[in-house]
Design a protein around this motif. Structure first.
Motif, PDB file in Angstrom:
ATOM      1  N   PHE A 218     -25.515 -31.748  19.902  1.00 13.96           N
ATOM      2  CA  PHE A 218     -24.659 -30.748  20.524  1.00 13.96           C
ATOM      3  C   PHE A 218     -25.333 -29.407  20.238  1.00 13.96           C
TER       4      PHE A 218
ATOM      5  N   LEU B  73     -23.772 -26.534  24.782  1.00 17.11           N
ATOM      6  CA  LEU B  73     -22.512 -25.819  24.666  1.00 17.11           C
ATOM      7  C   LEU B  73     -22.806 -24.332  24.549  1.00 17.11           C
TER       8      LEU B  73
ATOM      9  N   TYR C 197     -26.184 -32.359  24.584  1.00 19.20           N
ATOM     10  CA  TYR C 197     -25.055 -31.705  25.244  1.00 19.20           C
ATOM     11  C   TYR C 197     -25.163 -30.228  24.920  1.00 19.20           C
TER      12      TYR C 197
END
Length: 69
Positions: free
Chosen positions: A32, A61, A59
């Protein structure tokens, strides 16, 4: 149930950790990634881990409102 989670506030330390994972033949981390980090941005981080020739699931963010991010 048995997921190991590592948290890094320093992207350089996380790259060293990924290098260790690679040396241990564990090549499937899930990352992340924040685009805005100290020392390097998320795009620079992705360039660095691309050199490791791992294929993590990433991912991205961000709390940025900049459309370029």
């Amino acid at each position: 149930p048995e997921v190991k989670v590592e948290v890094f506030s320093n992207p350089v330390e996380s790259i060293h950790y990924l290098e260790k994972l690679k040396a241990d033949n564990w090549e499937f981390p899930i990352i992340f990634l924040d685009i805005n980090m100290p020392q390097m941005n998320g795009w620079q981080f992705l360039d660095q881990i691309a050199n490791l020739k791992m294929n993590p699931v990433v991912y991205i963010l961000t709390s940025s409102i900049d459309s370029n991010d």
